[in-house]
Design an enzyme around this catalytic site. Sequence first.
Site, PDB file in Angstrom:
ATOM      1  N   LYS A 111       0.794  -1.232   0.000  1.00 24.83           N
ATOM      2  CA  LYS A 111       0.000   0.000   0.000  1.00 24.83           C
ATOM      3  C   LYS A 111       0.821   1.273   0.000  1.00 24.83           C
ATOM      4  O   LYS A 111       0.286   2.354  -0.261  1.00 24.83           O
ATOM      5  CB  LYS A 111      -0.980   0.008   1.191  1.00 24.83           C
ATOM      6  CG  LYS A 111      -2.083  -1.043   1.053  1.00 24.83           C
ATOM      7  CD  LYS A 111      -3.330  -0.675   1.832  1.00 24.83           C
ATOM      8  CE  LYS A 111      -4.497  -1.579   1.408  1.00 24.83           C
ATOM      9  NZ  LYS A 111      -5.757  -1.242   2.020  1.00 24.83           N
ATOM     10  N   LYS A 194      -6.097  -9.505  -5.065  1.00 21.90           N
ATOM     11  CA  LYS A 194      -7.360  -9.776  -4.393  1.00 21.90           C
ATOM     12  C   LYS A 194      -8.383  -8.691  -4.725  1.00 21.90           C
ATOM     13  O   LYS A 194      -8.016  -7.549  -5.026  1.00 21.90           O
ATOM     14  CB  LYS A 194      -7.166  -9.913  -2.891  1.00 21.90           C
ATOM     15  CG  LYS A 194      -7.147  -8.624  -2.140  1.00 21.90           C
ATOM     16  CD  LYS A 194      -7.164  -8.862  -0.643  1.00 21.90           C
ATOM     17  CE  LYS A 194      -7.337  -7.528   0.072  1.00 21.90           C
ATOM     18  NZ  LYS A 194      -8.710  -7.016   0.066  1.00 21.90           N
ATOM     19  N   LYS A 197     -11.991  -3.113  -2.095  1.00 20.18           N
ATOM     20  CA  LYS A 197     -12.920  -1.995  -2.286  1.00 20.18           C
ATOM     21  C   LYS A 197     -12.202  -0.711  -2.669  1.00 20.18           C
ATOM     22  O   LYS A 197     -12.827   0.238  -3.129  1.00 20.18           O
ATOM     23  CB  LYS A 197     -13.808  -1.804  -1.049  1.00 20.18           C
ATOM     24  CG  LYS A 197     -13.071  -1.509   0.250  1.00 20.18           C
ATOM     25  CD  LYS A 197     -14.067  -1.339   1.389  1.00 20.18           C
ATOM     26  CE  LYS A 197     -13.609  -1.965   2.691  1.00 20.18           C
ATOM     27  NZ  LYS A 197     -12.395  -1.428   3.273  1.00 20.18           N
TER      28      LYS A 197
HETATM   29  P1  ATP Z   1      -9.140  -1.869   1.359  1.00 22.11           P
HETATM   30  O1  ATP Z   1      -8.794  -1.900  -0.097  1.00 22.11           O
HETATM   31  O2  ATP Z   1      -9.704  -0.568   1.814  1.00 22.11           O
HETATM   32  O3  ATP Z   1      -8.070  -2.421   2.240  1.00 22.11           O
HETATM   33  P2  ATP Z   1     -10.549  -4.378   1.602  1.00 22.11           P
HETATM   34  O4  ATP Z   1     -11.596  -4.785   0.611  1.00 22.11           O
HETATM   35  O5  ATP Z   1      -9.221  -5.053   1.574  1.00 22.11           O
HETATM   36  O6  ATP Z   1     -10.416  -2.821   1.446  1.00 22.11           O
HETATM   37  P3  ATP Z   1     -10.592  -4.435   4.509  1.00 22.11           P
HETATM   38  O7  ATP Z   1     -11.357  -3.385   5.251  1.00 22.11           O
HETATM   39  O8  ATP Z   1      -9.107  -4.320   4.422  1.00 22.11           O
HETATM   40  O9  ATP Z   1     -11.209  -4.516   3.030  1.00 22.11           O
HETATM   41  O10 ATP Z   1     -10.939  -5.871   5.065  1.00 22.11           O
HETATM   42  C1  ATP Z   1     -12.195  -6.174   5.660  1.00 22.11           C
HETATM   43  C2  ATP Z   1     -12.398  -7.656   5.790  1.00 22.11           C
HETATM   44  O11 ATP Z   1     -12.713  -8.206   4.507  1.00 22.11           O
HETATM   45  C3  ATP Z   1     -11.193  -8.447   6.294  1.00 22.11           C
HETATM   46  O12 ATP Z   1     -11.668  -9.468   7.170  1.00 22.11           O
HETATM   47  C4  ATP Z   1     -10.618  -9.045   5.061  1.00 22.11           C
HETATM   48  O13 ATP Z   1      -9.929 -10.261   5.333  1.00 22.11           O
HETATM   49  C5  ATP Z   1     -11.856  -9.300   4.215  1.00 22.11           C
HETATM   50  N1  ATP Z   1     -11.538  -9.242   2.798  1.00 22.11           N
HETATM   51  C6  ATP Z   1     -11.154  -8.140   2.113  1.00 22.11           C
HETATM   52  N2  ATP Z   1     -10.967  -8.432   0.818  1.00 22.11           N
HETATM   53  C7  ATP Z   1     -11.248  -9.761   0.685  1.00 22.11           C
HETATM   54  C8  ATP Z   1     -11.240 -10.669  -0.423  1.00 22.11           C
HETATM   55  N3  ATP Z   1     -10.902 -10.240  -1.632  1.00 22.11           N
HETATM   56  N4  ATP Z   1     -11.595 -11.950  -0.214  1.00 22.11           N
HETATM   57  C9  ATP Z   1     -11.945 -12.370   1.017  1.00 22.11           C
HETATM   58  N5  ATP Z   1     -11.972 -11.573   2.110  1.00 22.11           N
HETATM   59  C10 ATP Z   1     -11.625 -10.291   1.953  1.00 22.11           C
HETATM   60 MG    MG Z   2      -7.615  -4.390   2.953  1.00 25.11          MG
END
Ligand code: ATP
Ligand code: MG
Length: 331
Positions: A111, A194, A197
């Site tokens: 990041k 992965k 969002k």
């Molecule tokens: P950001 O890009 O803002 O980091 P993110 O989609 O990675 O967003 P987080 O807030 O970091 O979301 O993670 C929230 C939860 O969602 C965590 O428990 C993480 O393990 C799960 N998670 C995030 N992305 C995935 C994915 N692609 N597949 C499965 N679980 C996910």
């Molecule tokens: Mg994340």
Amino acid sequence: MKRILSGIQPTNTLTLGNYLGAIKNWVGMQHESECFLFIADLHALTNPPEPEALRANTREVAATYIACGIDPEHAAIFVQSQIPAHAELSWLFSCLTPIGWLNRMTQFKDKSGKDKDAANAGLYVYPILMAADILLYHPSHVPVGEDQKQHLELARDVAGAFNRKYDVEHFKLPEPAIFGPATRIMSLRDGSKKMSKSDASDMSRINLTDDADTIANKIKKATSDSEMLPDNLAALEGRTEARNLINIYAALADITPEKVLAQFAGQGFGKFKPALAELCVEKLAPISTRLHALMQDTAALDALLAKGAARANTVAEKTLVDCKRIMGLLV
Ligand code: ATP
Ligand code: MG
């Protein structure tokens, strides 16, 4: 009874990855566990959002938890920044965490971009705040996707460092709870990344607020290949995009990826993608309808969050005071 703690950053609208990798599992565990589910707004500040967007996203994440089936009467749903103990314990832990541990964190490497010196210090110490988030509630289990496993490991290391330094058994090491085919949903455009969002491309993900046409279009355009689907998982080796779409179907339908292949073996993506889109719309439409309704009444949402914060604060405040006393601060 198990106690679980988990949270999601209000960086954007939540995705199918957040639902299948996190919230859906919480929903399944909520009645056999005591649940503390928070909205990680302090973590979202590591890439400072527009203030109005942060406020709106914070409420939207809370509403999404409920729309996905979390019962706010049972689980404590709260906003991280409303519990002062998170930031305070994070400082106490900073003084026990070797910098070398932070240097190993892959998320910082991912990041912080090319210019590591320009990245903010918050992004660097993020895992320490996460250790505080977790350990404040003495959870037995922390449900996390694969991407968060390293952070939970660090939280366990910090707990161990605290116990050793002060010769106490204050923190028990929380166990990860990792589930099924959806622990890592991949981007729809690039099977090596992965689904996230905060990805720059909206086409890389399915948002929980996407309408039926948008979902169908994103799945139609998702990267796949021109081969037929095989009848066994081993034959999907090396076909990461195909494997991802099979995993998504399996997680949505609550069946194993093997079962999905049994159903679609010998067919190509021209057949599989419309079936996946239909299933996705069927599962997500009720969530987005409920989410929309909940967002209409922000006063009711705020009241719910205040109740959640009061419950969380009682537990967090006690842990913080215990830690301060153990460390020699006057309490
Ligand atoms: P950001 O890009 O803002 O980091 P993110 O989609 O990675 O967003 P987080 O807030 O970091 O979301 O993670 C929230 C939860 O969602 C965590 O428990 C993480 O393990 C799960 N998670 C995030 N992305 C995935 C994915 N692609 N597949 C499965 N679980 C996910
Ligand atoms: Mg994340």
